[in-house]
Motif scaffolding. Sequence first.
Motif, mmCIF file in Angstrom:
data_model
loop_
_atom_site.group_PDB
_atom_site.id
_atom_site.type_symbol
_atom_site.label_atom_id
_atom_site.label_comp_id
_atom_site.label_asym_id
_atom_site.label_seq_id
_atom_site.Cartn_x
_atom_site.Cartn_y
_atom_site.Cartn_z
ATOM 1 N N LYS A 129 12.995 -0.687 -2.431
ATOM 2 C CA LYS A 129 13.204 0.974 -2.209
ATOM 3 C C LYS A 129 13.117 1.583 -4.296
ATOM 4 O O LYS A 129 13.828 1.141 -4.948
ATOM 5 C CB LYS A 129 14.594 1.739 -1.826
ATOM 6 N N GLU A 187 0.452 4.574 -2.302
ATOM 7 C CA GLU A 187 -0.325 4.180 -0.972
ATOM 8 C C GLU A 187 -1.592 3.858 -2.218
ATOM 9 O O GLU A 187 -2.166 3.453 -1.494
ATOM 10 C CB GLU A 187 -0.659 6.352 -1.291
ATOM 11 N N GLY A 218 0.517 0.707 0.017
ATOM 12 C CA GLY A 218 2.002 1.032 0.911
ATOM 13 C C GLY A 218 3.371 -0.223 1.414
ATOM 14 O O GLY A 218 4.032 0.183 1.987
ATOM 15 N N LYS A 219 2.397 -1.460 1.053
ATOM 16 C CA LYS A 219 3.370 -2.294 1.131
ATOM 17 C C LYS A 219 3.358 -3.554 0.078
ATOM 18 O O LYS A 219 2.677 -3.117 -0.304
ATOM 19 C CB LYS A 219 2.875 -2.992 2.296
ATOM 20 N N LYS A 227 12.618 -3.959 3.067
ATOM 21 C CA LYS A 227 12.116 -3.220 2.553
ATOM 22 C C LYS A 227 12.224 -3.439 0.960
ATOM 23 O O LYS A 227 13.287 -3.599 0.076
ATOM 24 C CB LYS A 227 11.987 -1.944 2.587
ATOM 25 N N LYS A 248 4.398 8.449 -5.465
ATOM 26 C CA LYS A 248 4.070 8.176 -3.913
ATOM 27 C C LYS A 248 2.350 7.851 -4.384
ATOM 28 O O LYS A 248 1.920 6.896 -3.149
ATOM 29 C CB LYS A 248 3.690 9.257 -3.229
ATOM 30 N N VAL A 305 12.439 7.428 -3.263
ATOM 31 C CA VAL A 305 13.064 8.563 -2.734
ATOM 32 C C VAL A 305 13.639 9.154 -4.370
ATOM 33 O O VAL A 305 13.297 8.973 -4.843
ATOM 34 C CB VAL A 305 14.428 8.298 -2.156
ATOM 35 N N PRO A 340 7.244 -2.212 3.096
ATOM 36 C CA PRO A 340 7.190 -1.103 2.858
ATOM 37 C C PRO A 340 7.491 -0.596 2.087
ATOM 38 O O PRO A 340 8.649 -1.231 1.438
ATOM 39 C CB PRO A 340 7.861 -0.597 4.352
ATOM 40 N N GLU A 391 9.229 2.308 -0.540
ATOM 41 C CA GLU A 391 9.646 3.646 -0.369
ATOM 42 C C GLU A 391 9.766 3.785 -1.381
ATOM 43 O O GLU A 391 10.707 3.392 -1.691
ATOM 44 C CB GLU A 391 10.859 3.682 1.104
#
Length: 400
Positions: A29, A57, A61-62, A27, A53, A71, A67, A69
Motif C-alpha cells: 500500500k 498498472e 498491478g501486483k 498487499k 496509478k 491511497v 496487489p 494499492e
Amino acid sequence: MRNKLIASMAILLASSTAALADASDGKVKIGILNDQSGVYADFGGKSSVEAAKMAVEDYGGKVLGVPVEIVDADHQNKADIASNIARQWFDTDQVDAIMELTTSSVALAVQAIAKEKKKIDIVTGAATTELTGKQCSPYGFHWAYDTHALAVGTGGALVKQGGDSWFFLTADYAFGYSLEQQTSDFVKSSGGNVVGSVRHPLATTDFSSFLLQAQSSGAKVIGLANAGADTQNAIKQAAEFGITQGGQRLAALLFTLAEVHGLGLEAAQGLTLTEGFYWNRDEESQKFGKRFFERTGKMPNMVHTGTYSAVMQYLKAIDKAGTDETEAVAKLLHEMPVDDVFAKGGSVGPNGRMFHDMYLLEVKKPGDSTEPWDYFNVLATIPGKEAYIDPAKSGCELVK
C-alpha cells in the motif's frame, strides 16, 4: 499416492504463506500525500495520484504476487494535518510507504515520522535540500529535484547572461528560505551580488507591496523563490507594474509546465526555468506524455513523472528484495540504478538524493509553439553530478 498429494498440498500452502509473509498484510500500500486544493494543486495534486496509478498498472498491478494499492489525501499545505494523516496511515491503515509530499515543511515533518516508524518516504514534490542534508533519513529519498538543482540551473544561467544583481521575493517557509539561500550562494560564487529580499505568506493574492520593493531595489533580476499559484500571481502582477518593461528580469526559480500552462505563453514567454522532465524532449517522453494526457487532460511536469518513477522504483526494489520489509527495500533503493522515462542512468546517494539530469528551459514565444503544450526550448542539459550537492558535503550524518 494420497501421502504424496498431501505433501504437495502442504508445500503449496507453505509457499503461499511465505509469499504473503514476504509482502506484509497480503498487499503493498502506497500513500500519495500532497496539496490537492491549494496553490500547488496543479503542480502535483490529483495528477500525481494518477501518475502513481499509472506506475502500478504498468508494473502489472501486483508485486510478489500480491496487489498494489494507491491511497491519497490532501494535506492542505499544513504540516500538522500531514503528520496526522501519516501517523494514521502507518499505524492503522497499513500503508507501507508515503510519496510525493509537496511543500517542504510537510515533507520534513512526514520524513521524521517515517524515520521514527521505520517506513519509507520518497519525496517528489518538495524542494528543500534539508531532506538529504541535516534532516536526512536512512528510509528517506528525494527524487525529482531540489533547491540546489534549481539554483544551479536558473540562477547560473541568468548570471552568465549578465544578471549579476538580485532581489528575492520569497515564500515564508522552509522551501522559500532554502531556495533563496541556495540561489544566493550560487549567484555570489558566480560573481554576482544580492541587494535584498522580502518574504510573503503562502497563497498570497496581492504582491503589490513586495513587487514595489523589488522594483525600487534596482536589481537586474527579481528572483521568485516561490512556486505554484504564488509564482503565477507574482508574474501577472509584475506585468501590471511594468517591471520587465523597465529592464528588470524575472527569474521563476521553481516553475514547471503546469504553471506555464496556467499563466499562458503570452505572459510567460522568455522566462528561463529548470525542470527535471519535459514531455516533448524525445520519443519516449512524448509517448508517456500523451498517455498521461489521456488520463488527466494535461501534460506531465517533473513532479508527476517523478512520482511515476518513484513508485516504479519502489516496486522494483520490493521485487528484487523478495519482501517489502523496510530495511531490505531501502538498501536496494540506495543501490539500484534508476533507468526509466524520468531518469536515465540515475543513481541514489547514501543520503537518499537521487542524481539525474536536469534541463535548463526557455518558455517559447506564442508564435513558436507548434502544438498544444509545446512550451519549451531546451537550452542545456545539466548533469546530475553538477545539479546536486555532493553527499559528502550535504551535512547528512549517514554519509561516511
